[in-house]
Scaffold this motif. Structure first.
Motif, PDB file in Angstrom:
ATOM      1  N   TYR A  23       0.804  -1.216   0.000  1.00  0.00           N
ATOM      2  CA  TYR A  23       0.000   0.000   0.000  1.00  0.00           C
ATOM      3  C   TYR A  23       0.843   1.274   0.000  1.00  0.00           C
ATOM      4  O   TYR A  23       0.478   2.275  -0.624  1.00  0.00           O
ATOM      5  N   GLY A  24       1.979   1.250   0.658  1.00  0.00           N
ATOM      6  CA  GLY A  24       2.823   2.436   0.800  1.00  0.00           C
ATOM      7  C   GLY A  24       3.112   3.175  -0.500  1.00  0.00           C
ATOM      8  O   GLY A  24       2.912   4.398  -0.577  1.00  0.00           O
ATOM      9  N   PRO A  25       3.570   2.503  -1.547  1.00  0.00           N
ATOM     10  CA  PRO A  25       3.837   3.209  -2.810  1.00  0.00           C
ATOM     11  C   PRO A  25       2.585   3.852  -3.415  1.00  0.00           C
ATOM     12  O   PRO A  25       2.672   4.908  -4.045  1.00  0.00           O
ATOM     13  N   TYR A  26       1.429   3.245  -3.222  1.00  0.00           N
ATOM     14  CA  TYR A  26       0.191   3.854  -3.722  1.00  0.00           C
ATOM     15  C   TYR A  26      -0.066   5.186  -3.019  1.00  0.00           C
ATOM     16  O   TYR A  26      -0.560   6.126  -3.619  1.00  0.00           O
ATOM     17  N   VAL A  27       0.260   5.242  -1.737  1.00  0.00           N
ATOM     18  CA  VAL A  27       0.056   6.469  -0.966  1.00  0.00           C
ATOM     19  C   VAL A  27       1.115   7.510  -1.320  1.00  0.00           C
ATOM     20  O   VAL A  27       0.794   8.666  -1.599  1.00  0.00           O
ATOM     21  N   ARG A  28       2.366   7.104  -1.313  1.00  0.00           N
ATOM     22  CA  ARG A  28       3.474   8.048  -1.520  1.00  0.00           C
ATOM     23  C   ARG A  28       3.606   8.549  -2.954  1.00  0.00           C
ATOM     24  O   ARG A  28       3.992   9.689  -3.176  1.00  0.00           O
ATOM     25  N   GLU A  29       3.299   7.688  -3.927  1.00  0.00           N
ATOM     26  CA  GLU A  29       3.651   7.984  -5.317  1.00  0.00           C
ATOM     27  C   GLU A  29       2.473   8.160  -6.261  1.00  0.00           C
ATOM     28  O   GLU A  29       2.676   8.482  -7.427  1.00  0.00           O
ATOM     29  N   THR A  30       1.246   7.919  -5.784  1.00  0.00           N
ATOM     30  CA  THR A  30       0.093   7.999  -6.684  1.00  0.00           C
ATOM     31  C   THR A  30      -1.077   8.733  -6.027  1.00  0.00           C
ATOM     32  O   THR A  30      -1.089   8.949  -4.810  1.00  0.00           O
ATOM     33  N   ALA A  31      -2.056   9.043  -6.838  1.00  0.00           N
ATOM     34  CA  ALA A  31      -3.316   9.600  -6.344  1.00  0.00           C
ATOM     35  C   ALA A  31      -4.382   8.505  -6.254  1.00  0.00           C
ATOM     36  O   ALA A  31      -5.559   8.800  -6.075  1.00  0.00           O
TER      37      ALA A  31
END
Length: 176
Positions: A23-31
């Motif tokens: 989940y982390g990359p979805y939060v940090r790098e995407t909308a």
């Protein structure tokens, strides 16, 4: 359920670190997610416990490694909405387009039917023109899974200095 190295099972608290890692990359790098700060493993344990009190929370493994997860959650606490739930799904980037998402949704829908849920809703971030933070992949995935767009809230989420829409998609599982 399984197929092509994929297996779906109930999420366990021990999965929290893996799920936070997905989940982390979805939060940090995407909308894709409108959260600003990725939750840690401790928060994921709390979320898993809370969801599993009432709804299925599933993990898909590919060759023994966690490839993604999906769960249902409450749409509204009002009694008349008891037959409606929202869906959430996140698949590890290197496992996308390999069947994990569809398998997770099939199993999630089976669990929803067993609970008497007849409506599934998915809130999907959307922008007219894809950008470096958001593609139309989630929207298209839900359409392929049999969801239809039922509402669009314009410019309700702001992330990375940009406004994004929230599209609500619905899948009716049956019932009266």
């Amino acid at each position: 359920m399984s197929g092509e190295g994929l297996r779906v099972r109930e999420a366990r608290e021990e999965d929290a670190a893996c799920l936070a890692g997905i989940y982390g990359p979805y939060v940090r790098e995407t909308a894709v997610s409108f959260e600003y700060d990725p939750p840690d493993a401790e928060e994921f344990v709390r979320r898993i416990r809370r969801i599993k009190e009432r709804y299925p929370y599933l993990v898909c493994e590919k060759d023994g490694l966690v490839a993604g997860y999906a769960y249902l959650s409450e749409y509204s606490p009002r009694e008349a909405y008891a037959w409606t739930a929202t869906t959430s799904i996140y698949v590890r980037r290197d496992c996308r387009r390999q069947g994990a998402g569809s398998l997770l949704y099939r199993e999630l829908e089976a669990g929803a039917r067993r609970q008497g849920i007849v409506n599934l809703l998915a809130g999907v971030a959307y922008c007219g023109n894809e950008d470096e933070y958001l593609t139309h992949d989630s929207y298209k995935f839900h359409l392929r899974e049999g969801y239809e767009e039922v509402a669009r809230m314009k410019a309700v989420g702001k992330k990375f200095g940009r406004w994004y829409d929230l599209v609500w998609l619905q899948k009716r599982l049956g019932g009266s």
